[in-house]
Design a protein around this motif. Structure first.
Motif, PDB file in Angstrom:
ATOM      1  N   CYS A   1      -4.650   9.262   0.176  1.00 54.72           N
ATOM      2  CA  CYS A   1      -4.660   9.761   1.546  1.00 54.72           C
ATOM      3  C   CYS A   1      -3.541   9.080   2.320  1.00 54.72           C
ATOM      4  O   CYS A   1      -2.999   8.078   1.887  1.00 54.72           O
ATOM      5  CB  CYS A   1      -6.008   9.484   2.203  1.00 54.72           C
TER       6      CYS A   1
ATOM      7  N   CYS B   1      -7.197   3.605  -1.308  1.00 61.08           N
ATOM      8  CA  CYS B   1      -8.222   3.020  -0.431  1.00 61.08           C
ATOM      9  C   CYS B   1      -9.150   2.112  -1.225  1.00 61.08           C
ATOM     10  O   CYS B   1      -9.654   1.132  -0.688  1.00 61.08           O
ATOM     11  CB  CYS B   1      -9.029   4.115   0.267  1.00 61.08           C
TER      12      CYS B   1
ATOM     13  N   CYS C   1      -9.770   7.837   3.967  1.00 61.30           N
ATOM     14  CA  CYS C   1     -11.040   8.024   3.254  1.00 61.30           C
ATOM     15  C   CYS C   1     -12.144   7.189   3.906  1.00 61.30           C
ATOM     16  O   CYS C   1     -11.866   6.269   4.667  1.00 61.30           O
ATOM     17  CB  CYS C   1     -10.901   7.580   1.802  1.00 61.30           C
TER      18      CYS C   1
ATOM     19  N   CYS D   1     -10.063   7.366  -2.239  1.00 63.05           N
ATOM     20  CA  CYS D   1      -8.906   7.540  -3.125  1.00 63.05           C
ATOM     21  C   CYS D   1      -8.555   6.194  -3.771  1.00 63.05           C
ATOM     22  O   CYS D   1      -8.976   5.136  -3.307  1.00 63.05           O
ATOM     23  CB  CYS D   1      -7.720   8.125  -2.358  1.00 63.05           C
TER      24      CYS D   1
ATOM     25  N   ARG E   1       0.828  -1.205   0.000  1.00 67.95           N
ATOM     26  CA  ARG E   1       0.000   0.000   0.000  1.00 67.95           C
ATOM     27  C   ARG E   1       0.868   1.263   0.000  1.00 67.95           C
ATOM     28  O   ARG E   1       0.598   2.232  -0.713  1.00 67.95           O
ATOM     29  CB  ARG E   1      -0.926   0.013   1.224  1.00 67.95           C
TER      30      ARG E   1
END
Ligand SMILES: [Zn+2]
Length: 410
Positions: free
Chosen positions: A47, A86, A54, A83, A32
């Motif tokens: 984010c 996410c 989010c 986003c 991630r």
């Protein structure tokens, strides 16, 4: 989807920071983290879950569903404030689009190699904590097999999820590293099998992402409104070197080894990144080189960072007369630049990778540090440290990757 990789030791952290079993969450966290940097580089918003994550808009989703909309339309309504990172990795109200199972994860005792005794205590302290004992710690090493279960709502989404995971693994194996503590050299990865046929390249996944970012489907913000973070593909560089075995022999002496004795003859990789990045015998130590030969500043003030501190992370503590000074908690930061453990590619040579992000607005003697300048510094340092016939392979700039993707989509 199954991905099989060969790796140098991987650190995934976990309970008390000990790497005693493979933590899927550690691997997902690392994926991630890289994905966010790539999304930002391609002009999207990602984010920072540590700041404010989010949320899936359940109200809009339910309202849309009750208004006779299709499931896909209702999902889009709920995803307006989510986003791209996410969307793939999940956030409040929205599930991660895949599950990860690590099917095969061999471990090996943690050990290091350093040319100076002082580093031994540092490494024992960093990795062993208060006991300063690293002899019983383990890392993952060998051939690992990851199995991804995709759970997207339709075939297009499933294909997209697959393309993004594959792109991430390709990106990591070509340019960076997987897992935690990359600044200590962990996580150099080679892909053995992707289970998705051949011919699929990093750029295919990047293009698919670029199209999604610009589809208006996700929460989308151009760079100006984005978070103030250096972790953006735009600031990224990656350099690969081949080093002759002879240039690393100082690390292969018996006296250089710390950790379990069972690893004293290990030569498939050389865990000496600390010396190369920080300080070692002779000309090893980028930190020292920047300070002594390049006049970069290093702060003695726990509330302030110098030029070196901003690139390589501040020292956690140092001596001032009789006192030990500790860096302010909120000034602590990991190194922006990582140097991987050299790993053996044949009987004569090892490969070493330098990669990382240029800190924003860092003024150095030549002006503001740019990816090109940082790359020039890395090249000069490598010549200085190894001064033998090292062979430079790739130099990769994140900004070039972005330019290529953007040009392709004009
Ligand atoms: Zn988000």
């Amino acid at each position: 989807m199954t991905i099989k990789i060969k790796t140098t030791p991987i650190w995934t952290g976990g309970v008390e920071g000990k790497c005693d079993r493979l933590h899927e969450t550690g691997i997902i966290g690392s994926l991630r983290w890289w994905y966010e940097a790539i999304v930002r580089g391609l002009g999207g918003y990602a984010c920072d879950p540590a700041e404010e994550s989010c949320k899936f808009d359940t109200k809009s989703y339910e309202k849309s569903l009750s208004g006779d909309n299709s499931l896909d339309n209702a999902l889009s309504a709920g995803l307006k404030e989510v986003c791209p990172a996410c969307w793939l990795f999940g956030c409040t109200g929205w599930k991660r689009q895949f599950q990860l199972q690590i099917e095969n994860a061999p471990i090996t005792p943690l050990h290091f190699r350093t040319s100076i005794d002082m580093n031994k205590s540092w490494l024992r302290l960093i990795f062993g904590g208060e006991s300063q004992n690293i002899d019983n710690l383990h890392v993952f090493f060998g051939d690992l097999r990851f199995r991804f279960l995709i759970r997207a709502s339709n075939t297009d989404s499933a294909d997209y999820v697959r393309s993004q995971l594959l792109m991430l693994f390709l990106f990591i194996s070509k340019y960076e590293g997987l897992g935690a503590k990359l600044q200590h050299g962990f996580g150099q990865v080679q892909i053995l099998e992707t289970g998705s046929g051949t011919g699929y390249g990093v750029n295919d996944g990047l293009k698919a992402l670029y199209r999604q970012i610009n589809s208006g489907k996700f929460k989308f913000l151009r760079a100006e409104g984005s978070l103030d973070t250096p972790y953006n593909l735009h600031n990224f560089i990656s350099l690969d070197y081949d080093l002759p075995v002879s240039s690393l022999k100082i690390f292969m002496q018996n006296s250089s080894h710390i950790g379990s004795n069972s690893k004293s003859l290990e030569d498939r990789y050389i865990p000496c990144a600390f010396d190369i990045r920080y300080k070692g015998k002779d000309k090893f130590g980028m930190r020292r080189w920047l300070r002594e030969e390049k006049n970069w500043s290093e702060s003695d003030n726990p509330k302030q960072l110098g030029q070196i501190d901003r690139l390589l992370g501040p020292r956690s503590q140092w001596k001032a007369g009789k006192n030990t000074v500790k860096i302010d908690e909120n000034k602590r930061a990991a190194s922006r630049l990582c140097i991987g453990m050299p790993y053996k590619i044949d009987d004569r040579s090892y490969r070493l990778r330098i990669f990382g992000f240029v800190p924003p607005a860092l003024q150095i003697p030549e002006g503001e540090l740019t990816p090109d300048l940082l790359s020039a510094y890395c090249q000069e340092y490598m010549q200085h440290a190894f001064n033998e016939n090292i062979k430079q392979n790739n130099i990769i700039y994140g900004k070039d990757i972005i330019e290529q993707i953007e040009a392709n989509n004009l």
